[in-house]
Write a protein that holds these residues in place. Sequence first.
Motif: not given
Length: 336
Positions: A186-187, A228-229, A265-267
């Motif tokens: 992801i990302c 690893h998000h 990051s909070i999500a």
Amino acid sequence: MNLVSIVVPVYNAENYLTDCVDSIRAQSYQNIEIILVDDGSTDTSASLCDQLGQLDPRIRVIHNSNHGVSNARNTGLDQATGEYILFVDSDDTISPNLVRDNLEELVSDNSDISLFGFQYVYDTVSRRETVSNTIDQTLHVTDDVFFQQHFADLYEREWMNCPWNKLIRRSILTENGIRFPEKYSICEDMIFSVCVIRQCKSIVLLSGTYYKYCLRSTDSLVTKYHSHHFEALSEHYRLVSDYCAGYPSNAVVQNTIRSRYVSSSIAYIKRIVNAPSLSGKQKRKQIRSLLHDSLFCSVRRQTRNVRQKRVTYALVRMRATLLLYWMYTLQRKLHG
């Protein structure tokens, strides 16, 4: 005529692949090579790739074992021979004049990259609509003008997130060793895209809509957990922050990327809590680690106007691991 390489990573796309390849074969600009990289599909995609390859001599098919989309794209990049390269996802389609229009603009002033408008095509049980994401006029800009006048807006509008709304001079990738990061699931698109734009000195922004990005699942993009998000989010933030540091008067842009990093990051905390593969203890451990991460804490303290509910953000500032854990657990139970 300049050869354009079009790389299509394929994984279990039997229902969409033919439409995708047909849209590529129908390009008004004919001097293209189409590289289909089958990433160990378990449906009929592999044989479908071979069948499509028999229809058009411009199509090359590569069969790999399953290593993920980044590996598949890198495999296609390694095999590409064109002066320019385009990435297309196997469940999407492109407009007939994408290559022609973008290449004409690139060649006209020897630019390094073009970015172009696209459509979100929502095709889910709860949502069926098409939303355009484009700009009003075509622009040719230097890297400095791009950063100062356009980057923040395009970053917010997700033009910088994806590899498929860009036609790239292939030497930008090969000479700078730019590849998709295979360690992340992801990302990886976002990391690749910022690595590319950092190396481009002349940039074209095209008006018009050239790509249909199809969203058929609400799960993978919104709620799926990736181990690893947070690491990938942090890597992307470091790269974008470093890119911004190369230009003067970057305070507004820096706050934009800080806010996005903190909000994302909070999500991710909610994704952790909703992950069925983790025990409660593992979830709390990961939340605690995120809340105490040195980069996250540093960026959060510098950020203004974070897009989060006040209660949630207050708990993050307090590093209230248990309260965040139980808040999201309760939300999950209440909403099924």
